[in-house]
Design a protein around this motif. Structure first.
Motif, PDB file in Angstrom:
ATOM      1  N   SER A  23       0.774  -1.219  -0.144  1.00  0.00           N
ATOM      2  CA  SER A  23      -0.106  -0.024   0.056  1.00  0.00           C
ATOM      3  C   SER A  23       0.821   1.081  -0.075  1.00  0.00           C
ATOM      4  O   SER A  23       2.144   1.200   0.281  1.00  0.00           O
ATOM      5  N   GLN A  83      -6.431   8.618  -5.589  1.00  0.00           N
ATOM      6  CA  GLN A  83      -5.845   8.482  -6.785  1.00  0.00           C
ATOM      7  C   GLN A  83      -4.956   7.100  -6.862  1.00  0.00           C
ATOM      8  O   GLN A  83      -4.100   7.147  -5.993  1.00  0.00           O
ATOM      9  N   ASN A  84      -5.587   6.221  -7.640  1.00  0.00           N
ATOM     10  CA  ASN A  84      -4.789   4.956  -7.673  1.00  0.00           C
ATOM     11  C   ASN A  84      -3.646   5.050  -8.650  1.00  0.00           C
ATOM     12  O   ASN A  84      -2.940   4.325  -8.761  1.00  0.00           O
ATOM     13  N   GLU A  85      -3.968   5.721  -9.749  1.00  0.00           N
ATOM     14  CA  GLU A  85      -3.011   5.922 -10.876  1.00  0.00           C
ATOM     15  C   GLU A  85      -2.058   7.183 -10.455  1.00  0.00           C
ATOM     16  O   GLU A  85      -2.405   8.289 -10.573  1.00  0.00           O
ATOM     17  N   ARG A  86      -0.701   6.756  -9.984  1.00  0.00           N
ATOM     18  CA  ARG A  86       0.165   7.987  -9.441  1.00  0.00           C
ATOM     19  C   ARG A  86       1.327   8.001 -10.500  1.00  0.00           C
ATOM     20  O   ARG A  86       2.473   7.451 -10.060  1.00  0.00           O
ATOM     21  N   LYS A 248      -3.171  -4.654  -3.587  1.00  0.00           N
ATOM     22  CA  LYS A 248      -2.575  -3.127  -3.884  1.00  0.00           C
ATOM     23  C   LYS A 248      -3.539  -2.218  -3.212  1.00  0.00           C
ATOM     24  O   LYS A 248      -4.878  -1.965  -3.495  1.00  0.00           O
ATOM     25  N   ASP A 249      -3.122  -1.507  -2.094  1.00  0.00           N
ATOM     26  CA  ASP A 249      -3.650  -0.080  -1.545  1.00  0.00           C
ATOM     27  C   ASP A 249      -5.017  -0.845  -0.893  1.00  0.00           C
ATOM     28  O   ASP A 249      -6.210   0.000  -0.928  1.00  0.00           O
ATOM     29  N   TYR A 265     -12.998  -5.430  -5.160  1.00  0.00           N
ATOM     30  CA  TYR A 265     -12.713  -4.200  -5.700  1.00  0.00           C
ATOM     31  C   TYR A 265     -12.902  -4.381  -7.198  1.00  0.00           C
ATOM     32  O   TYR A 265     -12.659  -3.317  -7.986  1.00  0.00           O
ATOM     33  N   SER A 271      -9.464  -1.298 -10.730  1.00  0.00           N
ATOM     34  CA  SER A 271      -8.996  -0.931  -9.813  1.00  0.00           C
ATOM     35  C   SER A 271      -8.023  -0.129  -9.909  1.00  0.00           C
ATOM     36  O   SER A 271      -7.549   0.775  -8.798  1.00  0.00           O
ATOM     37  N   ARG A 272      -7.504   0.239 -10.965  1.00  0.00           N
ATOM     38  CA  ARG A 272      -6.288   1.128 -11.501  1.00  0.00           C
ATOM     39  C   ARG A 272      -6.895   2.433 -11.724  1.00  0.00           C
ATOM     40  O   ARG A 272      -6.343   3.469 -11.723  1.00  0.00           O
TER      41      ARG A 272
END
Length: 285
Positions: A23, A83-86, A248-249, A265, A271-272
């Motif tokens: 995470s 924000q999942n896309e970083r 993830k997260d 999710y 999820s992204r």
């Protein structure tokens, strides 16, 4: 030594998971804990054994780096939960630039007077007011920008995530610890310096003088125990959550005091996507 052992324990607890599955809190803890070792100044005896300004410079560098990393952590965590896309250019670069504008003045203010005093014992920063006040004003301006930006990120995070299971728990935990650290730090600073904490020699006195051992332990112990608490909470538990492909997260993976409910999710592609989708993307019923 305590920080070193906790850093090794935390790294060992995550070694069975792929870095991609960590995470955002766990990734940042793997950065902050090594920085905390430098903040605790393990080279302190060298100040007495070596007649040089280098140990003091290394200490100032390590302290400024850790504190700025902590400030960057708060920015990334409150924005990253939404924000999942970083991506680096759009997510990290603006934050790194803002923190760099605080890091460089902090290094200059903490080392400028020391270096000049070693070269010229009669040097006084009050004589070199023009350059000193420029750097100081630069630091205060970006400090205000940071506070405003962090406040907006916290407000948006609570607005968008307060009704989501688990994410609301993560927000409350982060905010509670952060408020405790900031409140105690401000109280100690006010008791130590009073209304003159914004004086021109504030930085020099802050880094070198303590009126009692209690103040010394308060400044260092506060941040150490803050990181220890987060390392304990964000360390993965003994459950088999790593067997699933949704770690993830996943708050159930990043918080040991999680719920027993299973949260689905969806697919990896979904999820992204950013958590704060626009209204045009929602299904119209």
């Amino acid at each position: 030594m305590t920080t070193f052992f906790i850093s090794c324990w935390f790294a060992n607890s995550l070694k069975k998971y792929a870095v991609f599955d960590w995470s955002i809190e766990q990734k940042w803890m793997s950065i902050l804990l090594p920085c905390l070792i430098g903040y605790n100044n393990p080279l302190f005896p060298m100040m007495f054994l070596v007649n040089s300004w280098i140990p003091g410079l290394v200490d100032a560098f390590a302290q400024a780096t850790f504190l700025c990393a902590l400030l960057l952590f708060w920015l990334c965590i409150y924005h990253g939960l939404r924000q999942n896309e970083r991506k680096f250019l759009t997510f990290y670069l603006p934050k790194v630039f803002l923190i760099a504008m605080l890091w460089f003045p902090a290094i200059i203010l903490s080392t400028w007077e020391k270096v000049n005093e070693l070269e010229d014992p009669t040097y006084n920063h009050e004589v070199d007011t023009s350059n000193y006040y420029v750097v100081q004003s630069f630091f205060y301006i970006f400090s205000v920008v940071y506070v405003v930006y962090l406040g907006l990120l916290i407000l948006r995070a609570y607005t968008e995530l307060r009704s989501m299971p688990f994410f609301d728990l993560r927000l409350k935990f982060l905010t509670l610890l952060m408020l405790i650290v900031l409140t105690i730090s401000l109280v100690i600073t006010f008791l130590r310096f009073g209304v003159g904490f914004l004086e021109d020699n504030f930085v020099a006195r802050l880094s070198t003088h303590y009126t009692s051992s209690a103040q010394f332990m308060a400044f260092y112990g506060l941040l150490n125990f803050y990181l220890y608490t987060m390392a304990y909470v964000y360390s993965p538990g003994n459950s088999s959550s790593h067997e699933f492909g949704i770690t993830k997260d996943n708050p159930a993976f990043s918080m040991i005091n999680d719920s027993d409910e299973d949260v689905i999710y969806g697919s990896d592609e979904e999820s992204r996507r950013p958590l704060n989708r626009s209204r045009n993307d929602d299904d119209s019923d």
